[in-house]
Motif scaffolding. Structure first.
Motif, PDB file in Angstrom:
ATOM      1  N   LYS A  71      -5.990   9.545 -14.418  1.00 48.58           N
ATOM      2  CA  LYS A  71      -4.606   9.551 -14.864  1.00 48.58           C
ATOM      3  C   LYS A  71      -3.984  10.836 -14.380  1.00 48.58           C
ATOM      4  N   ASP A  72      -2.668  10.829 -14.227  1.00 46.80           N
ATOM      5  CA  ASP A  72      -2.012  12.000 -13.649  1.00 46.80           C
ATOM      6  C   ASP A  72      -1.386  12.926 -14.684  1.00 46.80           C
ATOM      7  N   ALA A 130      -7.877  14.888 -12.278  1.00 48.51           N
ATOM      8  CA  ALA A 130      -6.543  15.009 -11.695  1.00 48.51           C
ATOM      9  C   ALA A 130      -6.529  14.335 -10.328  1.00 48.51           C
ATOM     10  N   PRO A 131      -5.694  13.324 -10.149  1.00 48.14           N
ATOM     11  CA  PRO A 131      -5.631  12.662  -8.852  1.00 48.14           C
ATOM     12  C   PRO A 131      -5.050  13.600  -7.796  1.00 48.14           C
ATOM     13  N   ARG A 132      -5.451  13.422  -6.572  1.00 44.68           N
ATOM     14  CA  ARG A 132      -4.910  14.227  -5.476  1.00 44.68           C
ATOM     15  C   ARG A 132      -3.681  13.501  -4.944  1.00 44.68           C
ATOM     16  N   SER A 133      -2.552  13.717  -5.604  1.00 46.13           N
ATOM     17  CA  SER A 133      -1.303  13.049  -5.230  1.00 46.13           C
ATOM     18  C   SER A 133      -0.243  14.103  -4.946  1.00 46.13           C
ATOM     19  N   THR A 134       0.072  14.268  -3.661  1.00 49.08           N
ATOM     20  CA  THR A 134       1.077  15.263  -3.282  1.00 49.08           C
ATOM     21  C   THR A 134       2.443  14.955  -3.883  1.00 49.08           C
ATOM     22  N   PRO A 135       2.937  13.716  -3.821  1.00 45.83           N
ATOM     23  CA  PRO A 135       4.257  13.466  -4.420  1.00 45.83           C
ATOM     24  C   PRO A 135       4.294  13.764  -5.918  1.00 45.83           C
ATOM     25  N   THR A 136       3.216  13.421  -6.627  1.00 50.96           N
ATOM     26  CA  THR A 136       3.174  13.682  -8.063  1.00 50.96           C
ATOM     27  C   THR A 136       3.178  15.175  -8.333  1.00 50.96           C
ATOM     28  N   PHE A 137       2.359  15.928  -7.599  1.00 49.02           N
ATOM     29  CA  PHE A 137       2.267  17.366  -7.828  1.00 49.02           C
ATOM     30  C   PHE A 137       3.563  18.079  -7.441  1.00 49.02           C
ATOM     31  N   LEU A 195       9.974  11.934  -7.531  1.00 48.60           N
ATOM     32  CA  LEU A 195       8.726  12.137  -6.796  1.00 48.60           C
ATOM     33  C   LEU A 195       7.507  11.760  -7.644  1.00 48.60           C
ATOM     34  N   ILE A 196       7.546  12.093  -8.920  1.00 49.60           N
ATOM     35  CA  ILE A 196       6.435  11.708  -9.811  1.00 49.60           C
ATOM     36  C   ILE A 196       6.315  10.193  -9.857  1.00 49.60           C
ATOM     37  N   ARG A 197       7.434   9.502  -9.983  1.00 51.51           N
ATOM     38  CA  ARG A 197       7.406   8.020  -9.984  1.00 51.51           C
ATOM     39  C   ARG A 197       6.844   7.479  -8.675  1.00 51.51           C
ATOM     40  N   MET A 198       7.259   8.077  -7.546  1.00 54.39           N
ATOM     41  CA  MET A 198       6.727   7.655  -6.238  1.00 54.39           C
ATOM     42  C   MET A 198       5.213   7.845  -6.189  1.00 54.39           C
ATOM     43  N   GLY A 199       4.752   8.999  -6.651  1.00 56.10           N
ATOM     44  CA  GLY A 199       3.317   9.280  -6.651  1.00 56.10           C
ATOM     45  C   GLY A 199       2.548   8.314  -7.529  1.00 56.10           C
ATOM     46  N   ARG A 200       3.117   7.992  -8.683  1.00 55.21           N
ATOM     47  CA  ARG A 200       2.444   7.048  -9.588  1.00 55.21           C
ATOM     48  C   ARG A 200       2.382   5.658  -8.964  1.00 55.21           C
ATOM     49  N   ARG A 201       3.470   5.261  -8.302  1.00 45.53           N
ATOM     50  CA  ARG A 201       3.480   3.958  -7.643  1.00 45.53           C
ATOM     51  C   ARG A 201       2.423   3.902  -6.542  1.00 45.53           C
ATOM     52  N   ALA A 202       2.355   4.962  -5.738  1.00 45.13           N
ATOM     53  CA  ALA A 202       1.376   5.007  -4.648  1.00 45.13           C
ATOM     54  C   ALA A 202      -0.039   5.014  -5.199  1.00 45.13           C
ATOM     55  N   LEU A 203      -0.275   5.753  -6.264  1.00 48.32           N
ATOM     56  CA  LEU A 203      -1.597   5.817  -6.882  1.00 48.32           C
ATOM     57  C   LEU A 203      -1.991   4.453  -7.450  1.00 48.32           C
ATOM     58  N   SER A 204      -1.042   3.796  -8.101  1.00 52.01           N
ATOM     59  CA  SER A 204      -1.291   2.472  -8.668  1.00 52.01           C
ATOM     60  C   SER A 204      -1.611   1.467  -7.565  1.00 52.01           C
ATOM     61  N   THR A 205      -0.872   1.544  -6.463  1.00 53.49           N
ATOM     62  CA  THR A 205      -1.105   0.636  -5.339  1.00 53.49           C
ATOM     63  C   THR A 205      -2.484   0.869  -4.731  1.00 53.49           C
ATOM     64  N   SER A 206      -2.877   2.134  -4.571  1.00 51.10           N
ATOM     65  CA  SER A 206      -4.189   2.417  -3.974  1.00 51.10           C
ATOM     66  C   SER A 206      -5.323   1.993  -4.910  1.00 51.10           C
ATOM     67  N   ARG A 207      -5.109   2.123  -6.218  1.00 54.51           N
ATOM     68  CA  ARG A 207      -6.144   1.656  -7.180  1.00 54.51           C
ATOM     69  C   ARG A 207      -6.278   0.161  -7.117  1.00 54.51           C
ATOM     70  N   THR A 208      -5.145  -0.552  -7.025  1.00 55.65           N
ATOM     71  CA  THR A 208      -5.161  -2.008  -6.956  1.00 55.65           C
ATOM     72  C   THR A 208      -5.898  -2.467  -5.703  1.00 55.65           C
ATOM     73  N   ARG A 209      -5.621  -1.802  -4.580  1.00 57.24           N
ATOM     74  CA  ARG A 209      -6.283  -2.170  -3.324  1.00 57.24           C
ATOM     75  C   ARG A 209      -7.784  -1.903  -3.403  1.00 57.24           C
ATOM     76  N   SER A 210      -8.173  -0.742  -3.950  1.00 58.58           N
ATOM     77  CA  SER A 210      -9.600  -0.393  -3.978  1.00 58.58           C
ATOM     78  C   SER A 210     -10.378  -1.249  -4.970  1.00 58.58           C
ATOM     79  N   SER A 211      -9.738  -1.710  -6.043  1.00 55.09           N
ATOM     80  CA  SER A 211     -10.458  -2.549  -7.008  1.00 55.09           C
ATOM     81  C   SER A 211     -10.564  -3.993  -6.558  1.00 55.09           C
ATOM     82  N   SER A 212      -9.713  -4.401  -5.603  1.00 55.82           N
ATOM     83  CA  SER A 212      -9.766  -5.796  -5.141  1.00 55.82           C
ATOM     84  C   SER A 212     -10.713  -5.957  -3.955  1.00 55.82           C
ATOM     85  N   THR A 213     -11.247  -4.848  -3.431  1.00 53.20           N
ATOM     86  CA  THR A 213     -12.163  -4.979  -2.293  1.00 53.20           C
ATOM     87  C   THR A 213     -13.597  -5.018  -2.701  1.00 53.20           C
TER      88      THR A 213
END
Length: 166
Positions: free
Chosen positions: A6-7, A86-93, A148-166
């Protein structure tokens, strides 16, 4: 078992670091380099050596609080990375930094400049315009940070969705 990150810790660390950085920029640029104001310059104008020293002490207290805020932010960031929470999310940070800086400008501008009037950004002609500009900069930085925080959260959510579906 996949560890869900979580961020919140990253955002908290970034906001505190942003508040600290905003305070340092304010103190270094407006208090020291430009010498437009000191912490108490509207209620105790630094027109003699004694009043200058009193203002300098309060500027130092301001910088000490800014330093402590920055140190706590660094501690939170370090703990989040060390514990891998802490996720490594540049937009969030970067967004959290901007949000923190915006909060500093808005709150400091509202309290010190408007409510208590202990100092103004640039006293004299157009004093209110400078103070309002400082408030607006806080709102702009805060809004940009929030986006930017919202963008980072969206990107993080998308990457989690992709990694859990593989």
């Amino acid at each position: 078992m996949e560890r869900v990150q979580k961020d919140g810790g990253l955002v908290a660390a970034g906001v505190l670091l942003g508040v600290g950085l905003g305070g340092f920029v304010d103190g270094i640029v407006f208090h020291q380099i430009l010498q437009w104001h000191n912490m108490l310059s509207s209620i105790l104008p630094p027109t003699n050596l004694r009043d200058m020293k009193v203002n300098m002490v309060f500027d130092g207290v301001f910088h000490a609080v800014t330093w402590v805020t920055t140190a706590i932010g660094l501690g939170l960031l370090w703990r989040g990375f060390k514990e891998d929470t802490a996720p490594r999310s540049t937009p969030t940070f970067v967004g959290a930094l901007s949000l923190g800086w915006g909060l500093f400008n808005f709150v400091e501008g509202l309290i010190d400049h408007q409510l208590f009037g202990i100092h103004h950004v640039k006293p004299g002609p157009n004093e209110l315009a400078w103070d309002i500009g400082f408030l607006v900069s806080g709102l702009v930085l805060g809004g940009l940070g929030w986006l930017l925080i919202r963008m980072g959260r969206r990107a993080l959510s998308t990457s989690r969705t992709r990694s859990s579906s593989t």
